[in-house]
Design an enzyme around this catalytic site. Structure first.
Site, PDB file in Angstrom:
ATOM      1  N   PHE A 192      41.252  48.104  34.811  1.00 54.32           N
ATOM      2  CA  PHE A 192      40.303  47.001  34.771  1.00 54.32           C
ATOM      3  C   PHE A 192      40.397  46.055  35.971  1.00 54.32           C
ATOM      4  O   PHE A 192      39.739  45.025  35.983  1.00 54.32           O
ATOM      5  CB  PHE A 192      40.503  46.193  33.491  1.00 54.32           C
ATOM      6  CG  PHE A 192      40.269  46.995  32.247  1.00 54.32           C
ATOM      7  CD1 PHE A 192      39.047  47.616  32.028  1.00 54.32           C
ATOM      8  CD2 PHE A 192      41.261  47.152  31.309  1.00 54.32           C
ATOM      9  CE1 PHE A 192      38.823  48.362  30.888  1.00 54.32           C
ATOM     10  CE2 PHE A 192      41.048  47.891  30.162  1.00 54.32           C
ATOM     11  CZ  PHE A 192      39.828  48.506  29.952  1.00 54.32           C
ATOM     12  N   VAL A 237      45.755  44.376  41.573  1.00 53.40           N
ATOM     13  CA  VAL A 237      46.814  43.369  41.618  1.00 53.40           C
ATOM     14  C   VAL A 237      47.237  43.157  43.066  1.00 53.40           C
ATOM     15  O   VAL A 237      47.483  44.130  43.795  1.00 53.40           O
ATOM     16  CB  VAL A 237      48.026  43.794  40.763  1.00 53.40           C
ATOM     17  CG1 VAL A 237      49.086  42.703  40.769  1.00 53.40           C
ATOM     18  CG2 VAL A 237      47.591  44.109  39.341  1.00 53.40           C
ATOM     19  N   LYS A 293      46.204  39.318  39.415  1.00 55.62           N
ATOM     20  CA  LYS A 293      45.411  40.427  38.883  1.00 55.62           C
ATOM     21  C   LYS A 293      43.954  39.999  38.847  1.00 55.62           C
ATOM     22  O   LYS A 293      43.571  39.107  38.095  1.00 55.62           O
ATOM     23  CB  LYS A 293      45.889  40.798  37.484  1.00 55.62           C
ATOM     24  CG  LYS A 293      45.112  41.955  36.862  1.00 55.62           C
ATOM     25  CD  LYS A 293      45.662  42.299  35.487  1.00 55.62           C
ATOM     26  CE  LYS A 293      44.903  43.443  34.840  1.00 55.62           C
ATOM     27  NZ  LYS A 293      45.459  43.775  33.502  1.00 55.62           N
ATOM     28  N   ASP A 316      49.786  50.210  25.347  1.00 57.13           N
ATOM     29  CA  ASP A 316      49.728  50.904  26.644  1.00 57.13           C
ATOM     30  C   ASP A 316      51.100  50.911  27.311  1.00 57.13           C
ATOM     31  O   ASP A 316      51.245  50.561  28.479  1.00 57.13           O
ATOM     32  CB  ASP A 316      48.693  50.240  27.550  1.00 57.13           C
ATOM     33  CG  ASP A 316      48.221  51.170  28.669  1.00 57.13           C
ATOM     34  OD1 ASP A 316      48.436  52.396  28.558  1.00 57.13           O
ATOM     35  OD2 ASP A 316      47.635  50.679  29.650  1.00 57.13           O
TER      36      ASP A 316
END
Length: 866
Positions: A564, A567, A583, A689
C-alpha cells in the site's frame, strides 16, 4: 614511569584527561622499549601479532573480521588492513575499521605498528581509555575514534590545550569541537602545522586573535572557528589558501572598521576553491568592500548577517551564479536591491531583512526558480508586490514592515509551495484579498494585519487546510493592535488610522477562516480521528516537512516498498526524533486508505518494546492538491529480518549473516510482540501479516514488529466490529505462504492465524528457505519439508549463512568445533519443532505464544551456557 618516554609523565601530570592520550598519540617521539622489541625477532610478525591482539579484545557480532581467522591469508589482505613496504618488508600503514559494531577496548599493542599513518575506528562501540602507548606512533597522521565511548569531539573536556599539540608537524586533521577548551592559538600555528587540512575547533572558549600565520598552512581545506571568543581583525594573506572551501568564523568578536581591516575579504576573493564564507555575528562595521564581486563563481554560501555593515550591494553580485544562500540581514545596508540578483539562478535562500533598503522589490526575483525562502521584512521598501514572485517555489515569504502599496497579486496567493509562512503585514496594501488564496492549501501561518484591505472576503479562505494561525487585530481599538517588532521606525498616524478601519475586516476574515477550517473535514472522519490519536504531544508534521525530510521522497532514501505504499528514510528536526522512517501511502492502490486507518487504530494505544514505535501521522494534500497520507515511525537502522535471512552481496562480494543467538533472540522478540497483541494489550489485536519483511531490527538487533495495515481487532462491540470491518476489510488476509489455511475458506481472523504465520517465519529464519520457493510444489510445504528432515537430517536444512560463535570456556575447557556444531544442530532441531507445532493445519493444535516464548528462551539459555 620507567620504560616510558618523558612526555607521558609530564603531560599526565598537568592535564589528566582522555585528550592527553590523544595528543601523546600524535606527538611523542618514537621510543623503543623492551616490551616491544622482544615480542618477536621478525618485524613483520610483530604487526601480525599486534592485529591478533587487537582482535582478542573486541567482540565481532557480524563477523566483520572473519578474514583475520585464516592463517594462510597474509595479514596485509585482512579486512581493514593496508600495508606499505618498509625495507622491502610489508608493514601495516593503515587500520580502517569504521562502522563494524566492534565492541570492546583498544589494545595497547597497536603501538607496535611503527609505520602506521592512519588509524580509523570510528562508529563502533569501543570504550575505555585511549592507550597511552599510542604515543609511540610517530608516523601517525590521522586518528579517528569518533562515535565511540572514547570520543574527543562533543565531550565536556576543558582547560588549556598543551603547547605540544601545536608542534605536530605531521598532523593533517585537528578536531576538538564542542568542548570547553580555553586559551589562545599560537601565532605561528600555520608554520608548525604545515600539513594541516582540517581545523575544527568550533564551539569552545578560545580567545585572543586569530593566528597571523594561518595563511602559511596552505593545505587547509576546512577552517571551522565559529562560536568562540576570538577578537581583533581577521588576518591578511588568506589568498594563499588555494585549497580552502569552507571558512567559518561566525559568533566571535572579530572587528573590521575600515578598508584596511576589510582587506581579508580582498584576499579571500583570490581563493578559487572557496564555497562557504560565513562571518555572521561578529563586530564588523564600515562599508562592504566591492571586492565581493571578485569572488570565484564557486562560492555557494555568503553569510555576513548580524553585524554593523553599511553601504549598498554592488550590482556585480549577479555574477556569483553558484550562490545558494545569501544572508545579509540585521546590518545597516542602504540603497536599492540590485535587479541583477535575478541572475542568481541557483539561489535558494535570500535574507536581506532588518536593514534600510529602499526602492521597489526587483521584478527579476521572479527568475529565481529555486528560491525557497525570501525575507525582506523590516526595511524601507516601496511600490507594489511584484507578481513575478509567483514563479518562485517559495515555502516562506516575509515582506512585512515596509512601505509596500497596491493590491495583493493573485499570483502570490497561488504559489502552491507556500507552506511555512506568508507575511505581508504592516504595509499599505489595498483592495480585497484575491479568491486564489484558497490555493494555499498547505499554508501554516498567514499574517495580513496592519494593511488597508477592503472588499469581499473570499470564501475560498476555508480551503486552506493546514492553516493554524491567521494574524489580524482582535479589536477595533488601534492601541490593541500589534506594532512592528523591529523598533527601527514608528507607524505613521495615517497607517494607524488604516489599521483601525481594517481591523474589523481582519477579524471577519479570521472568523470566516476558522469557520471554513471547521467545515473542512477529511473525507473519512475515521482517518482524521485515528491519525490525531497517535500523534506525539506537540509533534505535528506537514507535507512540506516530510518532503524536505526525505529530500523530495528521493529514490536514494527509499528503504522499502509494500502493498500500500513506500517507506523512506528521513531527517526530521524535532527534539530527539531525528532519523525517521516515513511510510507514504499510495492512495491509488485499492485498500490503501483502509490500511492507513487500520494501522493508526492498531498502534494508537499499544506500547511494547518489540513493536515499531509510531511518532505521528500526516493527513494533508500535496502541492498539486492531491490527498496525501503518511505515517512516521522510529527508524530501524538494521533493516528488516528479510534482508538478513536472505542477504544480498555488497560491492565487495560480502554478505552479512546472523548468528544462532541473534536468530533465537529475534524469534523470542517477535513471539513477545504477538503475545502482547493477542492477550495483554488494551484490546486483542490480530496482526494478519506476520512475515520477515515486517520484522525490523534496531541498532542493537532487537526485533520490532511493524506494518499493521491489515490488523484486525477482536472482542469489539457489534457496532465497532462493523465499522472496523468496513475499514479493514481485505481482499486477501495476509501474504501468500504465510497466511493461515483457514483464512481461505472463512472470513474470520483469529490469534491462531498469527501463530501459523509465526511458525512459517520461524522455519524460514532457521532454514533460509522461503515458503513460496520453487522447491515447494505438488503439495510440499515448508513445514512438511522441515518435518521430513527431523531429526536425522537437520544439519542438511540449516541455513548455510547461519554462522556459529566460537566455543566459550565451560568448566575450565574450551569446547571444540565438533562439539559446538553438534550443540547448534540440537538447538536448531528443538526450535524447528516449535515452528512445526505453530504451523499445524488445524488451528486448535497450534501452540500459544506464551509457550513459544518459554520454550525458545530455554533453548537460547541452553545454547549460551553450552
Amino acid at each position: 614511569m620507567e620504560g616510558k618516554p618523558y612526555c607521558f609523565a609530564s603531560a599526565c601530570a598537568f592535564w589528566p584527561s582522555s585528550l592527553t592520550f590523544l595528543i601523546l598519540a600524535l606527538s611523542c617521539p618514537l621510543a623503543t622499549s623492551a616490551s616491544i622489541s622482544t615480542l618477536n625477532s621478525s618485524n613483520e610478525n610483530i604487526d601480525r601479532l599486534a592485529l591478533l591482539s587487537f582482535k582478542s579484545l573486541v567482540s565481532d557480532p557480524f563477523r566483520a573480521l572473519a578474514s583475520w581467522n585464516h592463517e594462510s591469508l597474509h595479514f596485509c589482505r585482512w579486512r581493514g588492513v593496508t600495508c606499505g613496504n618498509q625495507s622491502h618488508l610489508p608493514r601495516v600503514a593503515a587500520l580502517e575499521l569504521e562502522s563494524l559494531d566492534l565492541f570492546g577496548k583498544i589494545s595497547p599493542s597497536l603501538a607496535n605498528f611503527t609505520f602506521l599513518r592512519r588509524l580509523h575506528l570510528a562508529d563502533n562501540r569501543l570504550h575505555g581509555p585511549i592507550p597511552q602507548e599510542l604515543g609511540l606512533l610517530s608516523h601517525l597522521q590521522r586518528l579517528n575514534l569518533s562515535s565511540n565511548a572514547v570520543r574527543v569531539s562533543f565531550n565536556n573536556l576543558g582547560g588549556v590545550i598543551p603547547p605540544s599539540i601545536w608542534n605536530l608537524s605531521s598532523l593533517t586533521i585537528l578536531e576538538l569541537q564542542s568542548n570547553h577548551f580555553t586559551g589562545s592559538i599560537p601565532p605561528d600555528m600555520g608554520i608548525t602545522l604545515p600539513l594541516l587540512e582540517e581545523l575544527n575547533i568550533n564551539d569552545n572558549q578560545f580567545d585572543g586573535p586569530l593566528p597571523i600565520s594561518l595563511s602559511n598552512a596552505t593545505n587547509l581545506i576546512n577552517i571551522q572557528l565559529y562560536k568562540n571568543r576570538f577578537t581583533g581583525t581577521i588576518p591578511r594573506g588568506l589568498g594563499s589558501l588555494q585549497k580552502v572551501d569552507h571558512f567559518d568564523v561566525c559568533y566571535n568578536q572579530l572587528v573590521a572598521r575600515n578598508a584596511v581591516e576589510w582587506g581579508f575579504l580582498d584576499d579571500l576573493a583570490n581563493c578559487s576553491s572557496l564555497k562557504y564564507l560565513q562571518i555572521t555575528s561578529n563586530k564588523l562595521g564600515g562599508f562592504l568592500p566591492r571586492s565581493i564581486v571578485n569572488f570565484s563563481t564557486t562560492l555557494e554560501w555568503f553569510e555576513i548577517d548580524d553585524n554593523h555593515i553599511a553601504g549598498s550591494i554592488p550590482a556585480e553580485i549577479g555574477n556569483l551564479v553558484s550562490l545558494t544562500s545569501v544572508r545579509m540581514n540585521s546590518n545597516l545596508f542602504t540603497g536599492k536591491i540590485p535587479a541583477t540578483v535575478g541572475n542568481l539562478s541557483n539561489l535558494q535562500i535570500m535574507d536581506l531583512s532588518r536593514n534600510y533598503f529602499t526602492g521597489e522589490i526587483p521584478a527579476t526575483l521572479g527568475n529565481l526558480t529555486r528560491l525557497l525562502e525570501l525575507r525582506l521584512h523590516s526595511n524601507e521598501l516601496q511600490g507594489p508586490l511584484p507578481a513575478s514572485l509567483g514563479n518562485c517555489p517559495l515555502e516562506l515569504l516575509d515582506l512585512s514592515v515596509n512601505k509596500l502599496n497596491g493590491t495583493v497579486p493573485k499570483e502570490i496567493m497561488a504559489i502552491p509551495t507556500l507552506t511555512r509562512f506568508l507575511n505581508v503585514s504592516y504595509n499599505s496594501l489595498e483592495g480585497s484579498l484575491p479568491f486564489e488564496v484558497g490555493k494555499l492549501k498547505n499554508i501554516g501561518k498567514f499574517d495580513i494585519s496592519g494593511n488597508r484591505l477592503s472588499g469581499t472576503i473570499p470564501r475560498t479562505l476555508g480551503d486552506c487546510q493546514q492553516l493554524d494561525t491567521l494574524w489580524g487585530c482582535p479589536s477595533s481599538e488601534p492601541a490593541s493592535c500589534p506594532t512592528p517588532s523591529s523598533g527601527k521606525r514608528h507607524l505613521s498616524r495615517k497607517l494607524v488610522a488604516a489599521i483601525s478601519v481594517a481591523s474589523g475586516i481582519i477579524c471577519l476574515i479570521l472568523l470566516l477562516s476558522l469557520f471554513g477550517i471547521h467545515r473542512w473535514i477529511p473525507k473519512s472522519k475515521k482517518e482524521a480521528h485515528a491519525a490525531d490519536a497517535i500523534k506525539v504531544p506537540h509533534m505535528m508534521v506537514t507535507y512540506a516537512e516530510l518532503l524536505r525530510a526525505t529530500d523530495g521522497f528521493s529514490s536514494a532514501n527509499l528503504i522499502g516498498v509494500g502493498s500500500f505504499g513506500s517507506v523512506y528514510k528521513g531527517l526530521l528536526d524535532y527534539e530527539e526524533y531525528q532519523l525517521v522512517a516515513v511510510k507514504v501511502l499510495n492512495l491509488q492502490q485499492r485498500g490503501a486508505s483502509r490500511s492507513f486507518v487500520a494501522e493508526c487504530e492498531a498502534l494508537r494505544n499499544v506500547r511494547h518494546r518489540n513493536l515499531v514505535k509510531i511518532f505521528t501521522a500526516c493527513v494533508s494534500a500535496d502541492y498539486r492538491g492531491n490527498d496525501f497520507k503518511a505515517l512516521v515511525y522510529e527508524f530501524m537502522p538494521n533493516g528488516s529480518l528479510e534482508k538478513w535471512v536472505h542477504p544480498e552481496a555488497n560491492e565487495q562480494g560480502q554478505t552479512r549473516a546472523l548468528s544462532l543467538i541473534h536468530r533465537l533472540d529475534i524469534l523470542i522478540d517477535v513471539a513477545s510482540a504477538l503475545d502482547y497483541l493477542h492477550h495483554h494489550g488494551p484490546e486483542p489485536i490480530v496482526h494478519c501479516d506476520v512475515k520477515p519483511s515486517n520484522v525490523l531490527l534496531d541498532q542493537d538487533m532487537v526485533a520490532h514488529v511493524g506494518d499493521f495495515g491489515l490488523a484486525r481487532f477482536l472482542n469489539s462491540s457489534p457496532v465497532e466490529a462493523s465499522q472496523r470491518s468496513s475499514s479493514t476489510s481485505m481482499i486477501f488476509k495476509g501474504s501468500i505462504g504465510y497466511v493461515a489455511p483457514e483464512y481461505g475458506v472463512a472470513n474470520k481472523v483469529s490469534v491462531e492465524g498469527d501463530v501459523y504465520s509465526y511458525g512459517i517465519l520461524l522455519l524460514e529464519t532457521l532454514t533460509g528457505k522461503r515458503p513460496t520457493g520453487a522447491s515447494f510444489m505438488d503439495g510440499l510445504s515448508l513445514p512438511r519439508y522441515v518435518e521430513m528432515a527431523l531429526p536425522e537430517r537437520v544439519s542438511e536444512i540449516i541455513d548455510p549463512n547461519l554462522h556459529l560463535e566460537k566455543g566459550e570456556a565451560a568448566n575450565g575447557h574450551i569446547r571444540g568445533t565438533d562439539y559446538i556444531r553438534d550443540k547448534a544442530v540440537e538447538c536448531v532441531s528443538l526450535s524447528l519443532r516449535i515452528g512445526i507445532r505453530c504451523a499445524k493445519e488445524s488451528p486448535q493444535e497450534r501452540m500459544q505464544m506464551q509457550d513459544v516464548i518459554s520454550e525458545l528462551t530455554a533453548i537460547r539459555n541452553g545454547w549460551i551456557h553450552h
